[in-house]
Motif scaffolding. Structure first.
Motif, PDB file in Angstrom:
ATOM      1  N   ARG A  35       0.842  -1.191   0.000  1.00  0.00           N
ATOM      2  CA  ARG A  35       0.000   0.000   0.000  1.00  0.00           C
ATOM      3  C   ARG A  35       0.879   1.243   0.000  1.00  0.00           C
ATOM      4  N   TYR A  36       0.483   2.222  -0.794  1.00  0.00           N
ATOM      5  CA  TYR A  36       1.141   3.519  -0.708  1.00  0.00           C
ATOM      6  C   TYR A  36       0.806   4.151   0.641  1.00  0.00           C
ATOM      7  N   ASP A  66       5.191   8.047   1.765  1.00  0.00           N
ATOM      8  CA  ASP A  66       5.639   7.915   0.376  1.00  0.00           C
ATOM      9  C   ASP A  66       5.248   9.146  -0.439  1.00  0.00           C
ATOM     10  N   TYR A  67       4.028   9.622  -0.205  1.00  0.00           N
ATOM     11  CA  TYR A  67       3.542  10.785  -0.937  1.00  0.00           C
ATOM     12  C   TYR A  67       4.395  12.021  -0.634  1.00  0.00           C
ATOM     13  N   CYS A 125      -0.040  -0.973  -4.465  1.00  0.00           N
ATOM     14  CA  CYS A 125       1.239  -0.816  -5.155  1.00  0.00           C
ATOM     15  C   CYS A 125       1.793  -2.199  -5.442  1.00  0.00           C
TER      16      CYS A 125
END
Length: 407
Positions: free
Chosen positions: A57-58, A62-63, A100
């Motif tokens: 999972r994002y 990460d963002y 992801c």
């Protein structure tokens, strides 16, 4: 890019996504042949390989990390706006969106014996004492480090454009099988002992039901029910899988809670011809036996012999090679009833592509096969196929953009 197990040293790379959704049919067919040629080149002959397709999972982190690479001047209030976006990413990920795909490809690196010669795998297991088996893994890795580095560079320069997998990603892929919960994927290149111990807090129970194993996260107590499916002995069609339409690993993007693990070996040109000749001996023997008893030769035998002959010509012209692979589909769910529904959905979606079976009473052995650094433990469902069957699965195909759902 290196993993040291009890019986072998493995080199691992991460394969990036390839955008295939917008390719025309002819372009996709050509790309499949190019990928098959690349795999035939980077997978050493006679050496085990392992392909894993996993879902992560994002995260909001990460963002935000992605925006840190932007060096332009930011508008007033941009930081608060980005933090809002990170919170929305976290919320969507918690609801099951923003998957992801992680694709890992590994090969076993032959280890030299005391005299410098490479010993056969069985001989090495028999000759190695318990103390030697567990000798310093750093020494074992350093002895094969040049081979690991050369292979990682070779794959990076191929059309796969893969990069050496960081230690954190390799450890995460191992822990993924032990815990099956949404713990954060490590981002560090290296991991210290405490971080590894934290990743591996899991328990496996294969004795609850013959059709699945129970995976428990020791930290949270959360249980997941996991069933490993295999392709039936004749699960793949005798004729070639059509592309587009037969991308049997790219189809995972359409299913919830389904991952894949494929172990195999590249036979190279010489062993591929030998394997095909052995197959033709069987088909021709069966055809003669049918004629001796006055029966017509079954059409299936005629088609099988023609297919083997055509593949032999392709191998002789160095267009393709044969592989023996052991694909597994890993289905997980929160409850046994949800697991049964997901298994049924996977089997239904693969109708006409690959016939999938739940193999009872060996789920524990099949689960061990999923672990990086392990080996094939249930060889009865092995598939002899051309390399383009693996390439045509498009294990890294689809879209680079990601999910089109969320809030």
């Amino acid at each position: 890019g290196g993993l040291v197990a009890d019986e072998a040293v493995w080199a691992w790379v991460e394969v990036p996504a390839a955008a295939t959704y917008l390719l025309e049919d002819e372009e996709l067919s050509q790309s499949t042949w190019h990928t098959a040629a690349a795999l035939g080149s980077v997978l050493p002959s006679g050496v085990d390989y392992h392909l894993k397709v996993l879902w992560a999972r994002y995260s909001g982190a990460d963002y935000l990390a992605g925006w840190e690479r932007v060096s332009s001047v930011w508008a007033p209030g941009a930081t608060g706006y980005l933090e809002l976006g990170a919170r929305r990413v976290e919320r969507n990920a918690a609801d099951g969106y923003f998957r992801c795909r992680v694709v890992l490809l590994g090969v076993r690196i032959p280890e030299p014996g005391p005299s410098g010669a490479v010993l056969p795998e069985v001989a090495r297991r028999q000759l190695r004492s318990p103390a030697a088996k567990h000798r310093d893994p750093h020494q074992r890795l350093e002895r094969v480090r040049p081979q690991v580095d050369r292979w990682c560079v070779k794959v990076a320069q191929s059309p796969l454009r893969a990069a050496a997998a960081p230690a954190g990603l390799i450890a995460w892929s191992y822990a993924r099988e032990l815990r099956r919960t949404a713990f954060v994927r490590p981002t560090a290149d290296g991991l210290a002992g405490p971080a590894l111990v934290d990743l591996l807090h899991g328990q496996i129970d294969p004795g609850v039901d013959p059709n699945y194993v129970v995976v428990t996260d020791s930290r949270s107590g959360q249980r997941r029910f996991v069933s490993i499916l295999a392709a039936a002995v004749n699960g793949f069609p005798q004729s070639e899988l059509a592309v587009p339409g037969g991308e049997w690993l790219e189809l995972l993007t359409e299913l919830d809670g389904v991952e894949a693990s494929v172990r195999g070996v590249n036979h190279g040109q010489a062993d591929s011809i030998r394997l095909l000749d052995e197959g033709r001996k069987v088909t021709r023997s069966q055809a003669r036996e049918a004629g001796e008893h006055g029966h017509p030769v079954p059409l299936e035998l005629v088609e099988a012999d023609a297919a083997l002959e055509e593949r032999r010509r392709e191998v002789q012209r160095r267009l393709d090679v044969m592989i023996t692979q052991h694909p597994r589909w890993v289905v997980e769910a929160a409850t046994p009833s949800e697991l049964a529904d997901r298994v049924s959905a996977a089997q239904q979606r693969y109708t006409g592509v690959v016939r999938l079976e739940v193999v009872p009473h060996v789920q524990g052995l099949l689960w061990q096969e999923l672990l990086p650094g392990d080996r094939v433990r249930v060889p009865e469902f092995g598939q002899h196929q051309p390399m383009r069957t693996l390439a045509g699965s498009w294990f890294h195909g689809g879209s680079r953009i990601g999910d089109d759902k969320g809030r």
